[in-house]
Enzyme design. Sequence first.
Site, PDB file in Angstrom:
ATOM      1  N   TYR A   9      23.541  40.878  48.816  1.00  0.00           N
ATOM      2  CA  TYR A   9      24.467  39.802  49.173  1.00  0.00           C
ATOM      3  C   TYR A   9      24.142  38.490  48.460  1.00  0.00           C
ATOM      4  CZ  TYR A   9      25.724  43.066  52.868  1.00  0.00           C
ATOM      5  OH  TYR A   9      26.132  44.186  53.560  1.00  0.00           O
ATOM      6  N   ASN A  64      25.535  37.362  45.857  1.00  0.00           N
ATOM      7  CA  ASN A  64      26.716  36.890  45.142  1.00  0.00           C
ATOM      8  C   ASN A  64      27.091  35.490  45.612  1.00  0.00           C
ATOM      9  OD1 ASN A  64      27.167  39.714  44.195  1.00  0.00           O
ATOM     10  ND2 ASN A  64      27.587  40.009  46.363  1.00  0.00           N
ATOM     11  N   HIS A  89      39.462  21.626  37.939  1.00  0.00           N
ATOM     12  CA  HIS A  89      39.221  21.078  39.269  1.00  0.00           C
ATOM     13  C   HIS A  89      39.702  22.042  40.355  1.00  0.00           C
ATOM     14  CE1 HIS A  89      38.729  18.126  42.381  1.00  0.00           C
ATOM     15  NE2 HIS A  89      40.019  18.149  42.671  1.00  0.00           N
ATOM     16  N   HIS A 101      30.782  38.669  54.899  1.00  0.00           N
ATOM     17  CA  HIS A 101      30.970  39.276  53.579  1.00  0.00           C
ATOM     18  C   HIS A 101      32.426  39.703  53.351  1.00  0.00           C
ATOM     19  CE1 HIS A 101      29.738  41.102  49.865  1.00  0.00           C
ATOM     20  NE2 HIS A 101      30.127  42.304  50.250  1.00  0.00           N
ATOM     21  N   ASP A 147      26.114  40.166  41.734  1.00  0.00           N
ATOM     22  CA  ASP A 147      25.009  41.079  41.463  1.00  0.00           C
ATOM     23  C   ASP A 147      25.518  42.292  40.682  1.00  0.00           C
ATOM     24  OD1 ASP A 147      26.252  42.842  43.314  1.00  0.00           O
ATOM     25  OD2 ASP A 147      24.934  42.232  44.941  1.00  0.00           O
TER      26      ASP A 147
END
Length: 134
Positions: A126, A128, A22, A104, A30
């Site tokens: 981007y 990810n 949890h 980012h 990537d």
Amino acid sequence: MPMIQSGILNPHVLDLVARIRHTNTLVISDWAFPFWPQIETVDISLTHGIPTVLDVLDLLKQNFKIGQIWQAEEFTTNNSAETIARFDSSFAEIPDIAVARLPHIDFKKQVPQAIGLIRTGDPTPYGNIILESA
């Protein structure tokens, strides 16, 4: 036959996912994402584009309760409308999901707290994501 027949078959990915509890987080990255020595990385990249971040997410969301997804804001400015729609569609299939897009640099600051990282062959700029278990 006790052998796993469907879903995720990779024993390293299964082992990593089984240890997430949890509010723990998991990164799906990537092919070019930086290596983080302080967190476990399972590299399943086979070649450019195989598998993708969404391939992994689509398998995970069958048995992994996701409460939050983070992604870099730059994803929306560096990808086509079609790519953005594909990610948004996959996210929308998860009940009661919250998706947050942040710069980012701030996204990367969250990575070291993750239980682990699954590196894919995905070339999406981007693309990810960080998943938080519910």
